[in-house]
Design an enzyme around this catalytic site. Structure first.
Site, PDB file in Angstrom:
ATOM      1  N   ASP A 276      -4.671  -0.854  -1.550  1.00  0.00           N
ATOM      2  CA  ASP A 276      -5.947  -0.698  -0.878  1.00  0.00           C
ATOM      3  C   ASP A 276      -6.866  -0.103  -1.958  1.00  0.00           C
ATOM      4  OD1 ASP A 276      -7.065  -1.146   1.674  1.00  0.00           O
ATOM      5  OD2 ASP A 276      -7.029   0.998   2.156  1.00  0.00           O
TER       6      ASP A 276
ATOM      7  N   LYS B 219      -7.023  -5.123  -2.738  1.00  0.00           N
ATOM      8  CA  LYS B 219      -7.736  -5.588  -1.535  1.00  0.00           C
ATOM      9  C   LYS B 219      -8.691  -4.504  -1.046  1.00  0.00           C
ATOM     10  CE  LYS B 219      -4.106  -4.074   1.613  1.00  0.00           C
ATOM     11  NZ  LYS B 219      -4.858  -3.041   2.302  1.00  0.00           N
TER      12      LYS B 219
ATOM     13  N   HIS C 111     -10.724   0.665  -2.515  1.00  0.00           N
ATOM     14  CA  HIS C 111     -12.083   0.667  -1.970  1.00  0.00           C
ATOM     15  C   HIS C 111     -13.119   1.238  -2.935  1.00  0.00           C
ATOM     16  CE1 HIS C 111     -10.423  -0.487   1.829  1.00  0.00           C
ATOM     17  NE2 HIS C 111      -9.864   0.669   2.112  1.00  0.00           N
TER      18      HIS C 111
ATOM     19  N   HIS D 167     -10.572   7.011   1.762  1.00  0.00           N
ATOM     20  CA  HIS D 167      -9.217   6.886   1.210  1.00  0.00           C
ATOM     21  C   HIS D 167      -9.160   5.789   0.152  1.00  0.00           C
ATOM     22  CE1 HIS D 167      -9.478   3.742   4.282  1.00  0.00           C
ATOM     23  NE2 HIS D 167      -8.573   3.083   3.580  1.00  0.00           N
TER      24      HIS D 167
ATOM     25  N   ASP E  24       0.789  -1.250   0.000  1.00  0.00           N
ATOM     26  CA  ASP E  24       0.000   0.000   0.000  1.00  0.00           C
ATOM     27  C   ASP E  24       0.819   1.296   0.000  1.00  0.00           C
ATOM     28  OD1 ASP E  24      -1.836  -2.008   0.291  1.00  0.00           O
ATOM     29  OD2 ASP E  24      -2.778  -1.247   2.108  1.00  0.00           O
TER      30      ASP E  24
ATOM     31  N   CYS F  74      -1.832  -2.500   7.745  1.00  0.00           N
ATOM     32  CA  CYS F  74      -1.799  -3.510   6.678  1.00  0.00           C
ATOM     33  C   CYS F  74      -0.497  -4.306   6.636  1.00  0.00           C
ATOM     34  CB  CYS F  74      -2.098  -2.853   5.344  1.00  0.00           C
ATOM     35  SG  CYS F  74      -3.828  -2.325   5.272  1.00  0.00           S
TER      36      CYS F  74
END
Ligand code: VGL
Ligand code: ZN
Length: 349
Positions: free
Chosen positions: A149, A225, A151, A200, A104, A270
């Site tokens: 990351d 992820k 989302h 984020h 990340d 993470c």
């Protein structure tokens, strides 16, 4: 303690090239079997660094490992038992297959909405870029992964989405009072604890991009992820509820990886969750301290303590090359592998 330096460099160079030669080297009395003392000499030759420093290994750990390889518990490692030890333990220690996992290193964590320099530990995320690039340039990892990351806009971890889902009566904070970094409990079912973060790493936005100066190698594999809106995902292996996996473990298995080097952001979120999973599923795992930056000072310390308790290793980036090349061999990783072999043999019985 006085440093022990090897004075048997020629023996050390050759004794792990050939199984029979190795066995004869350490079977001092030539009786065709190795006792605990012989095994301790193997450990002394194995667990040292490229400068000849011999790593200390406790009597207890040496005995534990001896017992793993003395499968019939007769007090000796015979030739058949040694064949197993050679193929599954010594070979891995001398010639590990190493994966590099960069976690990340994304804009939002460095200078965007979840800028970690504004968090408790006040660390600067850009500082991971230089050591990571240097590792990518100089260390012959057999594979490289970059996690992101990633989302959707309605993700459960975003503070501004807290009203989208019902909270459980046990939630320590109400939706109206909740602030970033608070932990709430969503109703579920089942009830689910969730730490809230500023919005984020929304998919396909600048904040979710890797830092512009991070080197992305040609054969690097990206792992996404946190894509399920209903569940967060700190570990690069599984989401927090273990509903689905990212394919990372499948890819590591396909490449016969033995060792994973992990670093990036956030150290205590993470990176920590990922190394904990790596160790839990049996990998020899190494955390690169100076290539990681985190959110909270006590949580970073807790991450380090957990890694060491699980027989992982924490190193500085300048130590990685010799380890990947099998010239710096850590006893903790040898012990970790021996304990995994013990587990596997038990499961097979
Ligand atoms: C992370 C907080 C929220 C991380 C991801 O990458 O460490 N931290 N989502
Ligand atoms: Zn996130």
């Amino acid at each position: 303690m006085m440093e022990e330096v090897a004075n048997d460099a020629p023996v050390e160079k050759t004794c792990f090239l050939d199984m029979d030669a190795c066995y004869e080297t350490f079977d001092k009395d030539g009786d065709g079997k190795l006792n605990l003392d012989d095994f301790r000499l193997i450990c002394k030759a194995l667990f040292r660094n490229d400068k000849g420093h011999i790593y200390q290994l406790s009597e207890e750990k040496a005995r534990h490992m001896f017992q793993v390889f003395d499968q019939n518990s007769d007090g000796f490692i015979d030739k058949d038992e040694f064949t197993f030890c050679w193929n599954h333990w010594i070979k891995v220690i001398v010639r590990p297959v190493s994966a590099f996992l960069v976690v990340d290193v994304q804009n939002d964590f460095i200078s965007g909405t979840l800028n970690i320099s504004k968090c408790n530990a006040q660390q600067d995320g850009t500082e991971v870029v230089e050591p990571i690039n240097r590792l990518l340039d100089t260390v012959p990892f057999s594979c490289v992964f970059y996690s992101l990351d990633w989302h959707p806009p309605d993700h459960v971890s975003f503070i501004d989405n807290v009203h989208m889902r019902e909270l459980h009566p046990s939630s320590p904070v109400s939706a109206d009072k909740a602030q970033a970094h608070d932990t709430v409990v969503f109703a579920g079912p089942p009830p689910m604890k969730q730490r809230l973060w500023p919005r984020h790493c929304v998919q396909d936005t600048w904040g979710a991009e890797l830092h512009k100066d991070l080197k992305v190698v040609e054969h690097g594999v990206k792992v996404y992820k946190g894509t399920n809106p209903e569940v967060d995902s700190y570990s690069v292996f599984w989401d927090n509820k273990r509903l689905s996996d990212t394919s990372l473990s499948h890819q590591l298995r396909a490449r016969h990886v033995s060792d994973i080097y992990i670093c990036g952001i956030a150290y205590d979120v993470c990176v920590g969750a990922t190394i904990s999973d790596a160790l839990a599923i049996g990998y020899r795992a190494v955390l690169i301290d100076d290539a990681s930056r985190g959110v909270s000072v006590p949580d970073i310390q807790a991450t380090k303590d957990a890694v060491l308790a699980d027989h992982g290793v924490i190193v500085e980036s300048h130590e990685v090359l010799a380890m990947v090349e099998g010239r710096d061999r850590r006893p903790e990783l040898g012990y970790k592998l021996a304990m995994e072999l013990k587990k596997a043999m038990k499961d097979n019985q």
